[in-house]
Design an enzyme around this catalytic site. Sequence first.
Site, PDB file in Angstrom:
ATOM      1  N   ASP A 116       0.820  -1.212   0.000  1.00 21.48           N
ATOM      2  CA  ASP A 116       0.000   0.000   0.000  1.00 21.48           C
ATOM      3  C   ASP A 116       0.855   1.263   0.000  1.00 21.48           C
ATOM      4  O   ASP A 116       2.020   1.250   0.390  1.00 21.48           O
ATOM      5  CB  ASP A 116      -0.929   0.009   1.216  1.00 21.48           C
ATOM      6  CG  ASP A 116      -0.154   0.038   2.528  1.00 21.48           C
ATOM      7  OD1 ASP A 116       0.826  -0.713   2.648  1.00 21.48           O
ATOM      8  OD2 ASP A 116      -0.526   0.816   3.433  1.00 21.48           O
ATOM      9  N   GLU A 117       0.251   2.359  -0.400  1.00 18.06           N
ATOM     10  CA  GLU A 117       0.781   3.719  -0.261  1.00 18.06           C
ATOM     11  C   GLU A 117       2.228   3.869  -0.742  1.00 18.06           C
ATOM     12  O   GLU A 117       3.015   4.573  -0.129  1.00 18.06           O
ATOM     13  CB  GLU A 117       0.656   4.184   1.194  1.00 18.06           C
ATOM     14  CG  GLU A 117      -0.773   4.288   1.661  1.00 18.06           C
ATOM     15  CD  GLU A 117      -0.894   4.724   3.112  1.00 18.06           C
ATOM     16  OE1 GLU A 117      -1.819   5.516   3.416  1.00 18.06           O
ATOM     17  OE2 GLU A 117      -0.089   4.273   3.951  1.00 18.06           O
ATOM     18  N   ALA A 118       2.547   3.243  -1.868  1.00 23.08           N
ATOM     19  CA  ALA A 118       3.886   3.384  -2.444  1.00 23.08           C
ATOM     20  C   ALA A 118       3.897   4.609  -3.358  1.00 23.08           C
ATOM     21  O   ALA A 118       4.102   4.519  -4.576  1.00 23.08           O
ATOM     22  CB  ALA A 118       4.263   2.115  -3.203  1.00 23.08           C
TER      23      ALA A 118
END
Length: 528
Positions: free
Chosen positions: A317-319
């Site tokens: 997530d959230e890369a």
Amino acid sequence: MNTTDTLIPRPSHVELLDSPAFTLAPNARIVASDTAVPVAEQLASLLRRGTGFELPIAEDTLPGDILLELVEMFDGGPEAYSLAVTEDAIRLTASTDAGLFNGVQTLRQLFPASIEGTPPSADGTWVIPAVDIADAPRFAYRGLMLDVARNFFTVEEVKEQIDVMTQFKLNALHLHLTDDQAWRIEIRTPDENPSGLDYANLTATGGQGAVEVPTAVPARGNSGFYTQQDFRDIQAYAASKNVLVVPEIDLPGHVNAALAAIPQLSPDGQAKPMSTTAEVGWSTLSADLPTTYEFAREVLGQLADITVGPYLHIGGDEAHVTAHDDYVTMVQQFVRIAAATGKAVVGWNEFAAVELPEGAVIQYWYGNVETTVRQAENSGAPVIMSPAANTYLDQKYDPGSPVGLSWVEGGPFTWSEYYNWDPAQGGLLDQQILGVEGPLWSETVRNNKQAQWLLYPRAVSLAEVAWSGQEVRNAGDFRRRLGALGERLTRQGVVFQEAPDVEWSAKPEYPFPGTIAASDAEYGTIEA
């Protein structure tokens, strides 16, 4: 109020019988044999603590006993159970130990709340109405996530969380072990180490990290890490309570602690400084470095070796600073590496952008659900539903709350937002949903009491959403049952948020010294 009217989660079928009640007498026994004995011992321990009765484990049945019985054929799946209470006996039947365990949690709630007391109640009368209950879960996976990276929770604290969650038939604990601020799981340096990576430094450096948030009490989180034996210990305890542990190593973002510990993971070969910021999305591994995949193979391999359960979570997530093509390249490799360990790979819904192997699981949390639905339809990947607005247990109850986050649209959130939703949404069908999970991110949490305050009663809402069929759920009825639960939680020493629209049977402890409790007109600070 009849105790059958206060059960949480609501069973599939409850029939109150027009016949005499059962009274637990001082000479009662618990009857069990073979693999049912450990569950019987747990029931006996609970009842001994509340009643002071001896309650020995026996194999022959006498009037007044509690019988736990395993049978080969049973409708409703592996976690189903039936509970029959008559004047002469209590009979709990299931086809698995998990089913018996679930039935014990229902039986526990049929007793008066004073059964939770310590020391034993001197004037307790332990009466249960005659009832027939047949019950089975809607979803197989009913979980909580504990973020031990931003703030470390000790082995004993994790066990305490398991003790509370299991009474509501929650059966999965997802541990978020790594993030930008810390690395919480021991990884040993292997004999074959081509690039000379210092894996021991992951905990030597990363284990000392924690987040700092000015509003938290105290501002800085706790540091520490789990040895591999600690992790085995947590899993063994969890298994005894019908809980599956799902470990997570977040990749390719949320990795600053790894970059601080192992400089070869950075393109410039320099160790990054440890971070205490709560900001997200600013760190990444490099798709072009062979050490990225060497590192992932060793870490995921060691973690798989010490993981009893079938799942290995790789984050995803959230890369935000990872180029899209690099993200796809890395995550595709991480998925294959994780699958090669023999575990089913789990990832946040962003990882649905890559080709997933058979058995992979998507955990939906935020954003467009269409990619998740397509993967579920095309590859058969089951989905864990964790939509932030209905499951994120770290969100504030009130804008002035002393802890909690407020980034999710639609807040602040009370118990009702976590109850009034259907996991089968966005085109997903029940058979495509593995279950429901409520994540507790710990940027603002510093101990178990604060964690409980954010978890409860909202985690109880999620427990009923995950267990009880949509057709038997009713928000008004649930609000009433929540209120009755207050005394039971208070007697257990469990902290919960006193939702103002619930008529609570007992007032909870308040875990934030120097602030005004939720029951006051407004949140705020008071003089020390």
